[in-house]
Design a protein around this motif. Structure first.
Motif, mmCIF file in Angstrom:
data_model
loop_
_atom_site.group_PDB
_atom_site.id
_atom_site.type_symbol
_atom_site.label_atom_id
_atom_site.label_comp_id
_atom_site.label_asym_id
_atom_site.label_seq_id
_atom_site.Cartn_x
_atom_site.Cartn_y
_atom_site.Cartn_z
ATOM 1 N N LEU A 26 0.830 -1.203 0.000
ATOM 2 C CA LEU A 26 0.000 0.000 0.000
ATOM 3 C C LEU A 26 0.866 1.255 0.000
ATOM 4 C CD1 LEU A 26 -2.780 1.349 0.206
ATOM 5 C CD2 LEU A 26 -2.642 1.092 2.700
ATOM 6 N N LEU A 27 1.919 1.247 0.806
ATOM 7 C CA LEU A 27 2.828 2.399 0.861
ATOM 8 C C LEU A 27 3.522 2.616 -0.485
ATOM 9 C CD1 LEU A 27 4.454 1.962 4.394
ATOM 10 C CD2 LEU A 27 2.792 3.694 3.672
ATOM 11 N N LEU A 28 3.847 1.529 -1.167
ATOM 12 C CA LEU A 28 4.516 1.659 -2.463
ATOM 13 C C LEU A 28 3.594 2.296 -3.501
ATOM 14 C CD1 LEU A 28 6.478 -1.726 -2.661
ATOM 15 C CD2 LEU A 28 7.408 0.571 -2.290
ATOM 16 N N PHE A 29 2.329 1.936 -3.488
ATOM 17 C CA PHE A 29 1.403 2.566 -4.441
ATOM 18 C C PHE A 29 1.168 4.032 -4.084
ATOM 19 C CE2 PHE A 29 0.200 -1.810 -5.653
ATOM 20 C CZ PHE A 29 0.271 -1.661 -7.031
ATOM 21 N N LEU A 30 1.170 4.345 -2.780
ATOM 22 C CA LEU A 30 1.088 5.753 -2.380
ATOM 23 C C LEU A 30 2.323 6.518 -2.839
ATOM 24 C CD1 LEU A 30 -0.396 5.455 1.232
ATOM 25 C CD2 LEU A 30 -1.548 6.251 -0.839
ATOM 26 N N LEU A 31 3.482 5.857 -2.773
ATOM 27 C CA LEU A 31 4.714 6.478 -3.261
ATOM 28 C C LEU A 31 4.632 6.725 -4.761
ATOM 29 C CD1 LEU A 31 7.665 7.392 -2.936
ATOM 30 C CD2 LEU A 31 8.350 4.989 -3.182
ATOM 31 N N LEU A 32 4.060 5.778 -5.492
ATOM 32 C CA LEU A 32 3.908 5.958 -6.929
ATOM 33 C C LEU A 32 2.990 7.154 -7.227
ATOM 34 C CD1 LEU A 32 4.457 4.912 -9.781
ATOM 35 C CD2 LEU A 32 2.481 3.396 -9.535
ATOM 36 N N ALA A 33 1.907 7.282 -6.465
ATOM 37 C CA ALA A 33 1.017 8.432 -6.642
ATOM 38 C C ALA A 33 1.751 9.733 -6.333
ATOM 39 C CB ALA A 33 -0.214 8.279 -5.738
ATOM 40 N N LEU A 34 2.611 9.705 -5.319
ATOM 41 C CA LEU A 34 3.379 10.900 -4.974
ATOM 42 C C LEU A 34 4.346 11.274 -6.095
ATOM 43 C CD1 LEU A 34 4.099 13.027 -2.847
ATOM 44 C CD2 LEU A 34 5.786 11.412 -1.916
ATOM 45 N N ILE A 35 4.936 10.263 -6.749
ATOM 46 C CA ILE A 35 5.828 10.530 -7.889
ATOM 47 C C ILE A 35 5.054 11.211 -9.013
ATOM 48 C CG2 ILE A 35 7.194 9.430 -9.710
ATOM 49 C CD1 ILE A 35 8.021 7.326 -7.648
ATOM 50 N N LEU A 40 4.315 16.313 -11.953
ATOM 51 C CA LEU A 40 3.404 17.141 -12.742
ATOM 52 C C LEU A 40 3.049 18.458 -12.055
ATOM 53 C CD1 LEU A 40 0.926 14.335 -13.900
ATOM 54 C CD2 LEU A 40 2.914 15.231 -15.115
ATOM 55 N N TYR A 41 3.543 18.643 -10.840
ATOM 56 C CA TYR A 41 3.139 19.805 -10.033
ATOM 57 C C TYR A 41 3.485 21.116 -10.726
ATOM 58 C CZ TYR A 41 2.595 22.903 -6.013
ATOM 59 O OH TYR A 41 2.194 23.915 -5.185
ATOM 60 N N VAL A 42 4.723 21.242 -11.188
ATOM 61 C CA VAL A 42 5.173 22.513 -11.758
ATOM 62 C C VAL A 42 4.339 22.897 -12.973
ATOM 63 C CG1 VAL A 42 7.112 23.706 -12.835
ATOM 64 C CG2 VAL A 42 7.503 22.204 -10.880
ATOM 65 N N LYS A 43 3.957 21.914 -13.775
ATOM 66 C CA LYS A 43 3.226 22.196 -15.002
ATOM 67 C C LYS A 43 1.744 22.488 -14.760
ATOM 68 C CE LYS A 43 5.922 22.095 -18.589
ATOM 69 N NZ LYS A 43 5.949 23.207 -19.559
ATOM 70 N N LEU A 44 1.148 21.825 -13.794
ATOM 71 C CA LEU A 44 -0.297 21.916 -13.629
ATOM 72 C C LEU A 44 -0.735 22.859 -12.518
ATOM 73 C CD1 LEU A 44 -1.325 18.176 -14.150
ATOM 74 C CD2 LEU A 44 -1.232 20.040 -15.821
ATOM 75 N N VAL A 45 0.193 23.235 -11.634
ATOM 76 C CA VAL A 45 -0.161 24.120 -10.526
ATOM 77 C C VAL A 45 0.564 25.448 -10.686
ATOM 78 C CG1 VAL A 45 -0.148 24.430 -8.027
ATOM 79 C CG2 VAL A 45 -0.533 22.165 -8.998
#
Length: 742
Positions: A26-35, A40-45
């Motif tokens: 579960l933590l690994l999939f959360l890490l993938l979501a964080l990646i 994409l943060y700089v481009k979309l926010v």
């Protein structure tokens, strides 16, 4: 078995720990979501700052897009001028004419018998340096008349010739008069040849070239020592520098370098304001032009990005959950997948930093297919296809330069095409050259897709087309470089035995295979035959045929410790088992899997290869030595306390299909080889007997071979053996002919 558990009905065991923990998963999939979110943060926010004129900045502010910097442009021009290397000109000084003049003078004076020896010495002492000076001056004059050289360069040439003029040693003037006409005739072509060779190079320091003369003279066809010595001195005197510093050319080149410098921009993500800087009017205006000053920040884009990142991670989760691959339950492979995602996204982010007004299409340079290739080779092709879609979606966001749109379909489409092409090209890779082929295919289809889009838009310039296609071509090659560099890391770090690694291990030049061939040729031939059989059998049921082939090559490597105790190596020698106790024979025979595993460990061989060597016999019984021991005990009248368990291999039983298949092929090959003239019926009976014997003995209880697969394996082994032993097999018609005497 301690700390082991059987998972999902499979017959292999796995250690309980973080690799199989659902919480770690579960933590690994959360890490993938964080990646996904962070990439994409700089481009979309949109990034905005509450900045006041004259205040001190509390944080470092980066440029979201490109803006011009005049001060830096001027500094760049100065730096460009400083980077220009000094310009040198290479000139032809007609050294051949000087050689002819010297030899003409020598021939003229030496043949004149009326001139005394001492006078000749004096003449040479005066005339030869004079000839050299005159020819050099004449060369400079010719260069000046040509009008191709400026005065400062001509001055440098004249000064260099004067400073580096060679002075003949005094003893040479006493040896020159003794040269005969024949000597001079032999020396002239050698002198010209050596001078021509040396003057073909660019000579800045004549002394360096003169140091090579002696060696060249010694390799010539001159036989007399005096001739060699004098040719050496004459060549050194004729050799001159032919490369000279050109001040005016250097100044012109630096001027051109300054003019060629393009305006310098504050690029996207460059620092605009450092922490602690005072916000001046210039800085405030620059921030205002970049739309970085706002009263309030809008948090809705962050929420939208979080949802998008969760959706992308959920797509990976659902595919992995429904997969039948080990990644379904093995967190180690999930870590590898996430690391590949991280590397691929990092590569795109790094390339995106170079996007500016001059290079807006640099995104095509990004190794967007890197992750797809690694996932195909190390994990699975269907997973690579799903990942390719995600990579393409992220590329369309990361490389988007249109502020009014969230996605740039051009990069998404190109990425999707090349990722799919890469997966199709690489999924059956059996050698590293296939990676290069994939890189070339990536370059080609990337350029093809870009061309299609440009033709449909019909609004592109020649510069845009050249830049886009060039970056696309380079992107495929860059992908190859990264794949070749990263693949060994993943193979070692995660214990992955890729097809490319297997092909490398199958090289006959591997030290262990050379040892097997030279010390146990019979075992080597047996291993090759087992490899052919097991590969065909494995591929017939969808198992890893290449692993079976390579595992077969090494499965009997332990026999090299005691080669003469194995029948395939007993050519023209007595069987040593005839003279020793069956218990000792048993100990020697059953030791070869363990010995093989130790040898494979010493050579850092991958675990799947070691497992095949250890498990190919399972816990089968050594029938021959067991019955021999029983018979010997009966003959000696001793109590028959011989147990079958004492004459079995230590195991373990085959834990994988591949190990089981190699074990079957090993027994089948040895059994069929023992038949002098095998018939089709004998081979078929032998194969089914061996498989049934192992099945009844429980040798397949810990691997997931089904009865249907065993039947398929038997049929495939029969067909393969038919091809291998074709010339030795007696067909039914032949047997009937023998019986009838016809």
């Amino acid at each position: 078995m301690k700390n082991e558990v059987q998972v999902k009905g499979k017959f292999h065991y796995r250690l309980i720990g973080w690799k199989y923990s659902i919480w770690v998963r579960l933590l690994l999939f959360l890490l993938l979501a964080l990646i996904f979110y962070m990439s994409l943060y700089v481009k979309l926010v949109p990034q905005v700052y509450d900045i006041q004129l004259g205040a001190v900045s509390e944080k470092t502010i980066y440029a979201p897009r490109q803006i011009e910097n005049a001060v830096a442009t001027e500094q760049a021009k100065e730096d460009a001028a400083k980077r220009v290397q000094p310009v040198y000109r290479v000139v032809n000084l007609k050294n051949d004419a000087l050689i002819d003049a010297i030899y003409d003078k020598l021939l003229q004076i030496n043949v004149d018998e009326e001139v005394k020896f001492d006078d000749k010495v004096s003449i040479y002492r005066r005339v030869i340096p004079q000839l050299i000076s005159e020819l050099e001056n004449q060369s400079v004059k010719t260069l000046r008349n040509s009008g191709q050289y400026n005065d400062s360069l001509l001055e440098q040439i004249q000064q260099g010739l004067a400073e580096q003029q060679y002075q003949l040693p005094e003893e040479a003037f006493f040896k020159l008069p003794r040269l005969t006409k024949e000597d001079l005739t032999a020396m002239l072509p050698v002198t010209k040849d050596i001078v021509s060779k040396l003057m073909n190079d660019q000579i800045l320091d004549a002394q360096t070239a003169r140091a090579k003369v002696a060696e060249l003279v010694n390799t010539s066809n001159l036989t007399k020592n005096t001739s060699r010595e004098l040719v050496t001195e004459i060549v050194r005197a004729v050799i001159t520098p032919n490369k000279f510093f050109d001040q005016k050319g250097t100044d012109d080149a630096r001027g051109q370098a300054r003019e060629s410098v393009k305006p310098v921009y504050i690029n996207k993500n460059d620092v605009l304001v450092n922490v602690g800087d005072v916000i001046t009017e210039e800085i405030y205006a620059r921030l205002d032009n970049l739309e970085l000053l706002k009263d309030k920040a809008n948090h809705l884009p962050q929420l939208g990005l979080a949802i998008l990142a969760a959706l992308l991670s959920f797509v990976v989760f659902m595919f992995v959950r429904q997969s039948t691959l080990p990644i379904t339950y093995n967190n180690s492979q999930l870590v590898m997948l996430i690391l590949i995602f991280l590397i691929n996204v990092a590569g795109m982010k790094i390339i995106s930093l170079g996007q500016n007004m001059d290079y807006p299409y640099i995104g095509y340079l990004a190794p967007m297919a890197l992750g797809s290739i690694l996932i195909t080779i190390l994990l699975d092709a269907p997973l690579a296809f799903i990942s390719s879609v995600l990579f393409s979606l992220m590329a369309s966001i990361i490389f988007n330069t249109e502020h009014m749109l969230l996605f740039d379909f051009r990069y998404g489409l190109v990425s999707l095409v090349i990722c799919f092409v890469a997966v199709f090209t690489i999924q059956r890779a059996s050698q590293r050259a296939t990676i290069l082929k994939a890189g070339l295919m990536i370059s080609f289809f990337s350029m093809l897709t870009i061309t299609a889009m440009m033709l449909m838009e019909d609004q592109f310039s020649q510069k845009e087309a050249i830049m886009s296609l060039s970056f696309a071509a380079a992107g495929g090659l860059l992908t190859v470089v990264f794949v070749i560099g990263l693949l060994p890391f993943f193979e070692v770090a995660f214990g992955i035995l890729s097809p490319l690694k297997l092909v490398e291990l199958s090289n006959p030049n591997h030290p262990l295979l050379r040892k097997l061939l030279t010390e146990t040729p019979g075992t080597y031939h047996h291993s090759v035959m087992v490899g052919n059989l097991s590969e065909a059998a494995a591929e017939s049921i969808g198992a890893d045929g290449l692993l079976c082939r390579v595992g077969s090559y090494y499965h009997d490597i332990g026999k090299t410790k005691r080669p003469s105790y194995f029948i395939e190596n007993q050519t023209n020698i007595e069987n040593p088992h005839d003279r020793i106790d069956p218990n000792l024979s048993k100990s020697i025979i059953v030791a070869h899997p363990r010995d093989g595993v130790e040898m494979l460990k010493d050579f850092k061989m991958p675990k799947p290869i070691r497992d095949i060597a250890e498990q190919h016999h399972g816990t089968t019984l050594l029938h021959f030595f067991y019955h021999k021991a029983v018979k010997q005990a009966e003959e000696e009248g001793a109590d028959n306390g011989i147990r079958e368990e004492d004459f079995r291999y230590p195991g373990p039983k085959a834990q994988s299909k591949e190990a089981a298949i190699v074990g079957i092929a090993d027994s089948v090959e040895a059994a069929v080889r023992s038949l002098r003239n095998p018939t089709l019926e004998q081979i078929d009976s032998m194969v089914h007997k061996i498989i049934k014997s192992r099945l009844d003995d429980g040798q397949f209880n810990e691997c997931d071979l089904t009865l249907k697969e065993l039947d398929t394996i038997a049929k495939t082994l029969n067909e393969t053996l038919l091809g291998i032993f074709h010339s030795r097999i007696e067909y039914p018609s032949e047997l009937a002919s023998k019986k009838t005497g016809t």
